[in-house]
Design a protein around this motif. Structure first.
Motif, short mmCIF file in Angstrom:
data_model
loop_
_atom_site.label_atom_id
_atom_site.label_comp_id
_atom_site.label_asym_id
_atom_site.label_seq_id
_atom_site.Cartn_x
_atom_site.Cartn_y
_atom_site.Cartn_z
N CYS A 247 25.95 39.98 46.03
CA CYS A 247 25.13 41.20 46.12
C CYS A 247 26.01 42.45 46.03
CB CYS A 247 24.36 41.20 47.43
SG CYS A 247 23.33 42.67 47.67
N PRO A 248 25.81 43.29 45.00
CA PRO A 248 26.62 44.51 44.86
C PRO A 248 26.04 45.72 45.57
CG PRO A 248 25.28 44.21 42.91
CD PRO A 248 24.95 43.06 43.84
N GLY A 249 24.83 45.60 46.07
CA GLY A 249 24.13 46.68 46.75
C GLY A 249 22.73 46.20 47.08
N VAL B 191 29.33 46.55 51.46
CA VAL B 191 28.33 46.81 50.42
C VAL B 191 27.29 47.79 50.95
CG1 VAL B 191 26.50 45.73 49.04
CG2 VAL B 191 28.69 44.57 49.34
N ASP B 192 26.85 48.72 50.11
CA ASP B 192 25.87 49.72 50.51
C ASP B 192 24.49 49.09 50.69
OD1 ASP B 192 24.99 52.51 50.94
OD2 ASP B 192 23.85 52.18 49.10
N THR C 184 22.30 46.60 41.90
CA THR C 184 21.73 46.55 43.25
C THR C 184 20.50 45.64 43.29
OG1 THR C 184 22.54 48.71 43.96
CG2 THR C 184 20.50 47.96 44.97
#
Length: 257
Positions: free
Chosen positions: A44-46, A73-74, A150
């Motif tokens: 998961c990148p965001g 991660v945001d 995201t």
């Protein structure tokens, strides 16, 4: 995208909270016999978590959000409604007071989970289906401003609660328009459905593998929502019976991908 069956609001309405719903023991036995494949959270990148009401984000994917955020991660929480209609018999003044309380509870919960302050859209609790197009537009803008790749997690389109299903549909529309990966998390499904229920997309179900730390954060965070899980000052029963929280904490976090 799979063809979706009609929503499950009638099934949820036919099984009121006073009846307890599907027992926790039934779910645990089924999940033990047939464990769900894991969801790779490291990919998961965001993450944008879309919640119909203040508390759904924590109840549905609070530990997942905490674990992803702890990795750097945001994670952004979007609280769709004002949460003021939890008590149908409340006066306008009571509703305004509850809205303020639930926003405060949400901010505290997000802080415990290690998340930034949530985005509150303030749409009317209990009437989100009438604002579905407006919500989809807002989510498109939020997703377009997110980091590339995201993910979006929203309540399942078949969850049974009208607001949950409306939010799920709006999120699906926004994800389709922005090319965002959609994950759907159930909350009320655990109440009205049963293991192997054909109304549930088990073929898309994944279990989030969660650390003890993330789970502990979730258990602490849900205590912030006293307006929903604590008896009233006048001795009235809580809005949500204790077994609701017990069941959600015990079954873990499941998402439909």
């Amino acid at each position: 995208m799979d063809t979706l069956p009609p929503g499950n609001t009638a099934r949820f309405a036919a099984k009121p909270l006073t009846r307890g719903g599907t027992p926790l023991s039934t779910w645990l036995a089924a999940l033990d016999r047939n464990p769900l494949p894991p969801l790779d959270l490291s990919a998961c990148p965001g993450l944008v978590v879309v919640a119909p009401h203040p508390d759904d984000e924590t109840l549905g994917v609070g530990a997942t959000a905490a674990q992803i955020a702890a990795s750097g991660v945001d994670v952004k929480v979007v609280s769709v409604s004002d949460g003021g209609a939890a008590d149908p018999g409340s006066t306008p003044r009571d509703r305004t007071r509850l809205e303020i309380t639930r926003k405060r509870e949400l901010r505290r919960s997000a802080g415990i989970l290690g998340l930034t302050p949530p985005v509150a859209l303030g749409l009317p609790d209990g009437d989100l289906a009438r604002h579905e197009d407006e919500l989809a537009e807002s989510l498109v803008q939020i997703l377009q401003g997110a980091a590339p790749g995201t993910w979006c997690a929203a309540t399942w389109r078949g969850d049974g609660h009208p607001d949950h299903e409306a939010v799920g549909r709006a999120a699906a529309t926004a994800c389709a328009r922005t090319g965002t990966a959609l994950l759907e998390y159930p909350i009320w499904m655990w109440h009205w459905a049963h293991p192997f229920d054909p109304a549930v997309p088990w073929n898309r179900a994944r279990s989030a593998p969660l650390s003890d730390r993330a789970l502990d954060r979730k258990r602490t965070a849900v205590r912030c929502f006293r307006s929903q899980f604590s008896p009233g000052a006048d001795g009235s029963p809580p809005v949500l019976p204790p077994f609701v929280l017990e069941r959600l904490l015990a079954v873990g976090e499941v998402l439909f991908g």
